[in-house]
Write a protein that holds these residues in place. Structure first.
Motif, PDB file in Angstrom:
ATOM      1  N   ARG A 537       0.830  -1.201   0.000  1.00 60.70           N
ATOM      2  CA  ARG A 537       0.000   0.000   0.000  1.00 60.70           C
ATOM      3  C   ARG A 537       0.872   1.262   0.000  1.00 60.70           C
ATOM      4  O   ARG A 537       1.818   1.371   0.780  1.00 60.70           O
ATOM      5  CB  ARG A 537      -0.873  -0.013   1.257  1.00 60.70           C
ATOM      6  N   ILE A 538       0.518   2.179  -0.882  1.00 58.55           N
ATOM      7  CA  ILE A 538       1.280   3.429  -0.990  1.00 58.55           C
ATOM      8  C   ILE A 538       0.329   4.595  -0.737  1.00 58.55           C
ATOM      9  O   ILE A 538      -0.775   4.621  -1.299  1.00 58.55           O
ATOM     10  CB  ILE A 538       1.838   3.659  -2.424  1.00 58.55           C
ATOM     11  N   THR A 557      -0.711   6.694 -10.871  1.00 56.07           N
ATOM     12  CA  THR A 557      -1.295   5.826 -11.899  1.00 56.07           C
ATOM     13  C   THR A 557      -0.355   4.684 -12.258  1.00 56.07           C
ATOM     14  O   THR A 557      -0.776   3.533 -12.382  1.00 56.07           O
ATOM     15  CB  THR A 557      -1.612   6.649 -13.166  1.00 56.07           C
ATOM     16  N   LEU A 558       0.927   5.024 -12.417  1.00 52.86           N
ATOM     17  CA  LEU A 558       1.862   3.962 -12.802  1.00 52.86           C
ATOM     18  C   LEU A 558       2.056   2.956 -11.667  1.00 52.86           C
ATOM     19  O   LEU A 558       2.166   1.755 -11.914  1.00 52.86           O
ATOM     20  CB  LEU A 558       3.213   4.547 -13.211  1.00 52.86           C
ATOM     21  N   LEU A 559       2.082   3.447 -10.433  1.00 51.78           N
ATOM     22  CA  LEU A 559       2.217   2.504  -9.313  1.00 51.78           C
ATOM     23  C   LEU A 559       1.008   1.569  -9.285  1.00 51.78           C
ATOM     24  O   LEU A 559       1.140   0.365  -9.091  1.00 51.78           O
ATOM     25  CB  LEU A 559       2.336   3.260  -7.987  1.00 51.78           C
ATOM     26  N   ASN A 565      -1.370  -0.830  -4.312  1.00 54.65           N
ATOM     27  CA  ASN A 565      -2.627  -0.262  -3.857  1.00 54.65           C
ATOM     28  C   ASN A 565      -2.335   1.183  -3.443  1.00 54.65           C
ATOM     29  O   ASN A 565      -1.673   1.420  -2.439  1.00 54.65           O
ATOM     30  CB  ASN A 565      -3.082  -1.121  -2.667  1.00 54.65           C
ATOM     31  N   VAL A 566      -2.791   2.140  -4.231  1.00 52.46           N
ATOM     32  CA  VAL A 566      -2.388   3.531  -3.993  1.00 52.46           C
ATOM     33  C   VAL A 566      -3.549   4.355  -3.451  1.00 52.46           C
ATOM     34  O   VAL A 566      -4.636   4.361  -4.027  1.00 52.46           O
ATOM     35  CB  VAL A 566      -1.871   4.175  -5.301  1.00 52.46           C
ATOM     36  N   VAL A 567      -3.295   5.047  -2.347  1.00 53.38           N
ATOM     37  CA  VAL A 567      -4.290   5.991  -1.821  1.00 53.38           C
ATOM     38  C   VAL A 567      -3.751   7.388  -2.105  1.00 53.38           C
ATOM     39  O   VAL A 567      -2.673   7.753  -1.642  1.00 53.38           O
ATOM     40  CB  VAL A 567      -4.481   5.796  -0.299  1.00 53.38           C
TER      41      VAL A 567
END
Ligand code: B1M
Length: 657
Positions: A537-538, A557-559, A565-567
């Protein structure tokens, strides 16, 4: 020319009219016309610095109580009069319709006129202005904000918080709105402005700050990231709207042609990522050429505000026909050195700028580096023709004012033209813009043939086909994790590499990432719990005071595209909010973005706040953004620095395995 009218120097002819000392205006005008002034002009832009420091009462003691014009003139500098003075407009509503790119500035010689049939409902709520434009074809809404915090940071332009386009239908409404608009001349206020500036500077006019209709649509009607999706998915509608704007831009050019202006700004914020080469070639260059064709015969010069990263655009800008590239921001803030700029453009385009704003910040640039940059500036710009020394894009609020003064002193001491030290390098005509041609076709890495179609669907950004392929592989009992890792992630890695190389551009990357996100969502129910969390999670956000979000969005977006899992916490995020969210979301990595030198210190504050809250050890903090570098990351004890979105992926993978 005869010997009577000219004085021959080894570097060229100097017309007799320039034998006597030239005024600031004459120097700048000579530079933009490609003639040789008597001396290098110096016109630092100080509006942001002045606004912030006068509001915070931190102007240098000798300048307290002075206006910005008085400060510049008392230091012996030319006035920087390219950008309109947003804070001092006779019309209090000059910026009201900013979200439509409709401005009523005294500096603009052509103004839009709304059709009487459009109902404009304006609501002001504190710092925010909401507007509903109702037309026969439907309505659109916009919201702008101009807060005390923005004023204190020196910003003079309201922020577009809600853009006009929220759905493809809005494009149709906007087309109708603009089809029914007109453009009219406004020469008198500009003449008054010209008189006020007098010989102290070169007033530049504008119509909008876009280089034609498509740029207008990108700059004003869209959230920056959304534009790229629409540009891919709804190009016919975008071009239909551009057609509605085109007659207005054409009329504006005819109006400018008859105006007293000597220079017009036609396009701003050029940047190889934002205004990426294929779009620039297709939709910007023809309009810059058109401006040049209409205005050139009237002796009016075209200026573009090229303040971004321009490596991929150098040849396109050179060949566009623009006369002046203003706010040129070279290395070390961007990839292109000043010498390279001058080599590629110097015989065709006047370079205005050349001193990156980081140079004015002692905490980022020690004095010896500042001095050596300035020494190189004088040797790197050949004989000094077609050059106006300025700060790109503008002087930051926390700049060391004495450095601005020292630049002025050096220009005075060493700037007699033609410069002796430099050696003018003729244009390298062979440097070709091949970037337009290349595209990845197949993914390297694990070349398992079973996933070839998946990889190609990701590369092409074809969401439906990708999901079909995923479904097909599931029926063949192939592990969902393999579909992701060997198919989709492998393709995204290829794409990221091509993006790093400058052979694919933002829309392609975003559309592939979007397709991949949709496919991962589709696969979610089939994934084992351990696999669902496989990416980690980032938490990501742009720090407080900073409204730039395009780069941060790309990183997010790239991550996501490669399975994290990007917040995303958005822009202008305060340190205490980052800490609270770290405690709530428990990410493995916190990614901070900053685009302004003034907001970089916020990154250090976030790290201190995490330590104070006892949360520092629980999360890796990584930093990025144009002015940030590894040294700064080390100084604030961050765990890592990434130069771009592709590097951010590598960094995160390294940090959390
Ligand atoms: Co602004 N702006 N801007 N601007 N703007 C810069 C940043 C500037 C460098 C221009 C210049 O001087 N040449 C300059 C800052 C100078 C300085 O601080 N020393 C500047 C200025 C001065 C300003 C204003 C103050 C102008 C004014 O009001 N007079 C104002 C400030 C507003 C505010 O934030 N409070 C302002 C406003 C704006 C616009 C609104 C017009 C617009 C922003 C639109 C938006 O973001 N929605 C804008 C733009 C477009 C730019 C430039 C031209 C382009 C920025 C961009 O989006 N690039 C920029 C010039 C430049 O950067 N050279 C400039 C494309 C984007 C994909 O790249 O954001 O660098 P970038 O992101 C990259 C990497 O940096 C990295 O990966 C990304 C993708 O590869 N990265 C990370 C970014 N975040 C990361 C986080 C990570 C890792 C990597 O986490 C670990």
């Amino acid at each position: 020319m005869s010997r009577n009218t000219c004085f021959l120097l080894s570097e060229g002819w100097i017309p007799r009219k320039y034998w006597a000392m030239m005024t600031h205006k004459q120097r700048m005008l000579a530079a933009v016309r490609g003639e040789m002034p008597d001396h290098l002009p110096y016109a630092p832009r100080i509006d942001l610095w002045y606004n912030a420091n006068s509001l915070n009462d931190t102007l240098p003691a000798r300048h307290r109580g002075k206006s910005r014009t008085e400060i510049a003139l008392s230091e012996g500098w030319a006035l920087h009069t390219v950008v309109a003075d947003h804070l001092h407009q006779p019309d209090p509503d000059a910026m009201l319709h900013r979200a439509l790119g409709v401005h009523f500035m005294k500096e603009y010689v052509a103004h839009f006129v709304f059709s009487g049939r459009v109902i404009i409902d304006v609501r002001r709520e504190g710092d925010r202005t909401r507007i509903r434009y109702t037309t026969a074809k439907g309505s659109i809404t916009t919201r702008t904000v101009y807060s005390q915090e923005m004023r204190r940071s020196g910003t003079s332009v309201p922020w577009i918080e809600e853009h006009a386009v929220k759905s493809p239908d809005d494009l149709r409404v906007l087309a109708h709105l603009f089809e029914n608009m007109d453009v009219t001349p406004h020469y008198e206020p500009f003449k008054t402005h010209q008189t006020a500036v007098g010989e102290n500077g070169l007033p530049v006019t504008s119509f909008t700050v876009a280089a034609g209709p498509v740029h207008h649509i990108q700059k004003y009607f869209f959230d920056a990231t959304d534009f790229f999706h629409y540009y891919r998915d709804h190009q016919p509608e975008i071009l239909y709207l551009a057609d509605a704007l085109a007659p207005l831009y054409e009329k504006a050019l005819r109006i400018v042609a008859e105006s007293p202006a000597e220079v017009i700004q036609w396009g701003s914020n050029f940047d190889e990522m934002l205004t990426f080469p294929p779009m620039f070639a297709q939709h910007f260059v023809p309009w810059i050429r058109k401006a040049k064709d209409v205005l050139g015969p009237k002796n009016i010069r075209v200026l573009c505000h090229t303040d971004g990263e321009n490596q991929g655009l150098l040849d396109l800008i050179r060949d566009s026909g623009t006369d002046v590239a203003e706010a040129v921001c070279p290395a070390p803030m961007t990839k292109v050195s000043l010498r390279e700029y001058y080599r590629r453009w110097g015989d065709r385009i006047t370079i205005f700028g050349g001193v990156p704003s980081n140079l004015l910040l002692p905490q980022l640039t020690p004095d010896d580096q500042f001095k050596s940059f300035m020494d190189q500036l004088f040797t790197g710009i050949g004989n000094g023709s077609r050059f106006i020394v300025g700060i790109a894009d503008t002087t930051p609020p926390d700049a060391d004012f004495e450095r601005l003064v020292r630049i002025g002193d050096w220009v005075r001491e060493k700037g007699r033209l033609p410069l002796a030290a430099g050696a003018f390098n003729p244009l390298d005509t062979e440097a070709a813009a091949e970037v337009l041609a290349k595209k990845p076709t197949a993914a390297p890495g694990p070349q398992d043939a079973r996933f070839a179609k998946i990889r190609q669907a990701v590369l092409d950004g074809r969401e439906r086909e990708l999901i079909e392929q995923v479904r097909e592989l599931l029926t063949q009992k192939i592990a969902p994790k393999d579909i992701i890792d060997l198919g989709m992630v492998a393709a995204m890695d290829t794409l990221n590499q091509s993006f790093k190389d400058g052979t694919v551009f933002i829309p392609e990357v975003l559309v592939s990432a979007r397709a991949m996100n949709a496919a991962v969502l589709f696969l979610e129910p089939y994934l084992a719990d351990t696999d669902k969390r496989r990416g980690g999670r980032i938490l990501i956000g742009t720090v407080r005071g900073d409204l730039h979000d395009i780069g941060k969005n790309m990183v997010a977006t790239l991550l996501r595209g490669v399975g994290f899992n990007v917040v995303d916490l958005g822009i202008n995020v305060a340190a205490d909010v980052f800490v609270r969210k770290v405690n709530e979301e428990r990410p493995q990595v916190l990614a901070l973005s900053a685009l302004l030198t003034t907001t970089m210190p916020e990154m250090g504050k976030v790290i201190s706040a995490l330590s104070q809250a006892g949360a520092r050890r629980a999360v890796k903090v990584i930093v990025g953004g144009a002015p940030v570098n590894q040294r700064f990351a080390n100084d604030i004890a961050a765990d890592g620095y990434a130069r771009d979105a592709a590097e951010a992926i590598d960094l995160v993978r390294r940090l959390i395995g």
